[in-house]
Design an enzyme around this catalytic site. Sequence first.
Site, mmCIF file in Angstrom:
data_model
loop_
_atom_site.group_PDB
_atom_site.id
_atom_site.type_symbol
_atom_site.label_atom_id
_atom_site.label_comp_id
_atom_site.label_asym_id
_atom_site.label_seq_id
_atom_site.Cartn_x
_atom_site.Cartn_y
_atom_site.Cartn_z
ATOM 1 N N ASN A 188 -6.604 -4.243 1.764
ATOM 2 C CA ASN A 188 -7.737 -3.828 0.929
ATOM 3 C C ASN A 188 -8.080 -4.861 -0.142
ATOM 4 O O ASN A 188 -9.236 -5.271 -0.280
ATOM 5 C CB ASN A 188 -7.410 -2.467 0.301
ATOM 6 C CG ASN A 188 -8.455 -2.028 -0.691
ATOM 7 O OD1 ASN A 188 -8.368 -2.338 -1.871
ATOM 8 N ND2 ASN A 188 -9.468 -1.343 -0.215
ATOM 9 N N SER A 240 -10.851 4.136 -10.105
ATOM 10 C CA SER A 240 -10.205 5.450 -9.935
ATOM 11 C C SER A 240 -10.454 6.306 -11.173
ATOM 12 O O SER A 240 -10.742 7.502 -11.067
ATOM 13 C CB SER A 240 -8.697 5.283 -9.743
ATOM 14 O OG SER A 240 -8.386 4.975 -8.408
ATOM 15 N N GLN A 245 2.030 -0.223 -14.386
ATOM 16 C CA GLN A 245 0.810 0.590 -14.381
ATOM 17 C C GLN A 245 0.481 1.125 -15.785
ATOM 18 O O GLN A 245 -0.692 1.266 -16.142
ATOM 19 C CB GLN A 245 0.990 1.763 -13.402
ATOM 20 C CG GLN A 245 -0.303 2.413 -12.960
ATOM 21 C CD GLN A 245 -1.004 1.673 -11.841
ATOM 22 O OE1 GLN A 245 -0.370 1.253 -10.880
ATOM 23 N NE2 GLN A 245 -2.312 1.495 -11.946
ATOM 24 N N GLY A 303 -4.218 5.364 -3.599
ATOM 25 C CA GLY A 303 -3.619 4.532 -2.559
ATOM 26 C C GLY A 303 -2.919 3.298 -3.104
ATOM 27 O O GLY A 303 -2.995 2.986 -4.291
ATOM 28 N N ASP A 304 -2.211 2.624 -2.242
ATOM 29 C CA ASP A 304 -1.578 1.327 -2.503
ATOM 30 C C ASP A 304 -1.214 0.799 -1.116
ATOM 31 O O ASP A 304 -1.836 1.220 -0.119
ATOM 32 C CB ASP A 304 -0.343 1.494 -3.409
ATOM 33 C CG ASP A 304 0.185 0.157 -3.951
ATOM 34 O OD1 ASP A 304 -0.412 -0.372 -4.895
ATOM 35 O OD2 ASP A 304 1.178 -0.388 -3.414
ATOM 36 N N LYS A 353 -1.354 -1.757 -17.493
ATOM 37 C CA LYS A 353 -2.620 -2.021 -16.785
ATOM 38 C C LYS A 353 -3.645 -0.948 -17.154
ATOM 39 O O LYS A 353 -4.781 -1.247 -17.515
ATOM 40 C CB LYS A 353 -2.363 -1.996 -15.274
ATOM 41 C CG LYS A 353 -3.562 -2.306 -14.421
ATOM 42 C CD LYS A 353 -3.362 -1.917 -12.961
ATOM 43 C CE LYS A 353 -2.148 -2.587 -12.339
ATOM 44 N NZ LYS A 353 -2.157 -2.462 -10.861
ATOM 45 N N LYS A 376 -1.234 8.281 -13.813
ATOM 46 C CA LYS A 376 -2.187 7.731 -12.837
ATOM 47 C C LYS A 376 -1.562 6.522 -12.176
ATOM 48 O O LYS A 376 -0.993 5.652 -12.852
ATOM 49 C CB LYS A 376 -3.481 7.307 -13.573
ATOM 50 C CG LYS A 376 -4.549 6.770 -12.652
ATOM 51 C CD LYS A 376 -5.350 7.894 -12.009
ATOM 52 C CE LYS A 376 -6.147 7.479 -10.790
ATOM 53 N NZ LYS A 376 -5.372 7.538 -9.523
ATOM 54 N N LYS A 379 3.696 5.872 -10.451
ATOM 55 C CA LYS A 379 3.624 5.305 -9.097
ATOM 56 C C LYS A 379 4.478 6.173 -8.198
ATOM 57 O O LYS A 379 5.419 6.815 -8.670
ATOM 58 C CB LYS A 379 4.176 3.871 -9.086
ATOM 59 C CG LYS A 379 3.699 3.027 -7.931
ATOM 60 C CD LYS A 379 2.317 2.465 -8.183
ATOM 61 C CE LYS A 379 1.752 1.728 -7.004
ATOM 62 N NZ LYS A 379 0.557 0.966 -7.397
#
Length: 448
Positions: free
Chosen positions: A244, A381, A115, A169-170, A118, A94, A130
């Site tokens: 964002n 998410s 990630q 997204g990023d 996290k 993810k 990623k």
Amino acid sequence: MTAAERKELKTFMTGLKKRNPYETEFHQAVHEVAASVMPWYLQNEEYRKAQILERVTEPDRIITFRVTWETDSGEIRANRAFRVQFNHSLGPYKGGLRFHPSVTQSVLKFLGFEQIFKNSLTGLPMGGAKGGSNFNPKGKSDAEVMRFCQSMMTELHRHIGEDIDVPAGDIGVGSREVSYLFGQYMRLENRWSGVLTGKGQSFGGSAVRTEATGWGCVYFCDHMLHYHDYEIAGKRTAISGSGNVALYGAQKLIEKGAKVVTLSDSKGCLHIKDGLKEEQWEEIRELKEGSRGRLSEYKSTGVEYHDGKNPWGVECELAMPCATQNELDGEDAKRLADNGVIAVIEGANMPTTQEAIDLFRERGVLHAPGKASNAGGVAVSGLEQSQNAMRVSWDRDEVDNRLQKIMQDIHKRCVEEGGGGDHIDYIDGSNIAGFKKVASAMLAYGAV
Ligand code: NDP
Ligand code: 2IT
């Protein structure tokens, strides 16, 4: 850190750099985690014997591919794209997709690595990944962005799936891009599945996903300040970025009575001495999300635009870097500390350099690293994945309440592992808490 721990760290980093030459961002992200976990790692022989640190710093796989597409005037372009599937010990891979000219394998490896921890901190079943491309969406028409996304998904669809890998997204990838990618995935696979998150709410997207990262940062900040006997209300807050994360972080700060004194983009900085007002926030949101404009175009009373400047020279009590990696260096950190900053809350991933981290530590500035404070985005998410799997859709309050609880729990984990007491080291806290859970899963799986 003892001399023996320092020596082990150095030996480990020398090997990592040799195996991954020139990947400076990746080295930086690994060093930060390894420095935090080394004492624990050395005291737990079974983890060391299983080579967990060596294994967790090696991605499961990296998929690299060419994306060919056509401009509106019929010219052919080719970009490079990647998906770094770093570690799926805790759940399907993810993590977001980034479209920006600065994207390299090193950048995506650092992001994929962060990630893992996290996602572990969120408590939800998600592995770390990623991806992205050096494609620059700026100045491209909708049709060009659509053709790029379709071409990218034509390769990517083979490697993802709702139980395999779920991108989102990023930087440079928002709802427009996620929608094009999702449309092409459905066309190729001929089935609907929750394979991407950040979808439009009419086709399976979660309420509050757009706001989640920025709001989550502010929820985390609230807990961090309360724990240390401060409060958000009245605090002057310098924010970088105006995408964002920055925008919705600013929105929640205004709601909580803070004064947002800056926003920025890659060209310059807005200084709002008396704090951004709600109407001004709405105008800027429309400028950025609606017409994809630049901050230099924004005019309003009490707002000055400083070309080529970043926000870190402005007097503030809170700093929230929400643009990109290494945007806040040692000099910026010194300026902030000299101006009396109390806390730094990272909205972006790895926005502070090692020199800046060292300086904040030295000066006793509270410092929430992205893997803790910006985890609200991926957390929602994760909630989107659950809703898709259950074929339900929760309302805004339901999702927001869950997000608040997740950010509170992450804060608690950071406190437990960050030394307890009256001054928490959030960097150590988040790294140790995130790492331990992944490490124990890897140990349980045996030599895989
Ligand atoms: P957006 O694309 O929405 O906005 C990015 C913002 O950062 C823009 O204001 C952009 O300015 C600025 N920026 C980007 N690159 C640079 C650069 N090299 N130098 C200066 N400014 C730059 O991205 P997001 O808001 O989604 O992401 C921002 C950060 O937050 C990233 O680090 C991302 O990884 C992280 N993040 C995002 C999450 C999400 O859910 N979206 C979740 C967790 C973390 P300009 O328009 O001029 O390029
Ligand atoms: O850095 C991040 O956590 C994100 N870009 C969000 C990832 C996601 O899967 O929602």
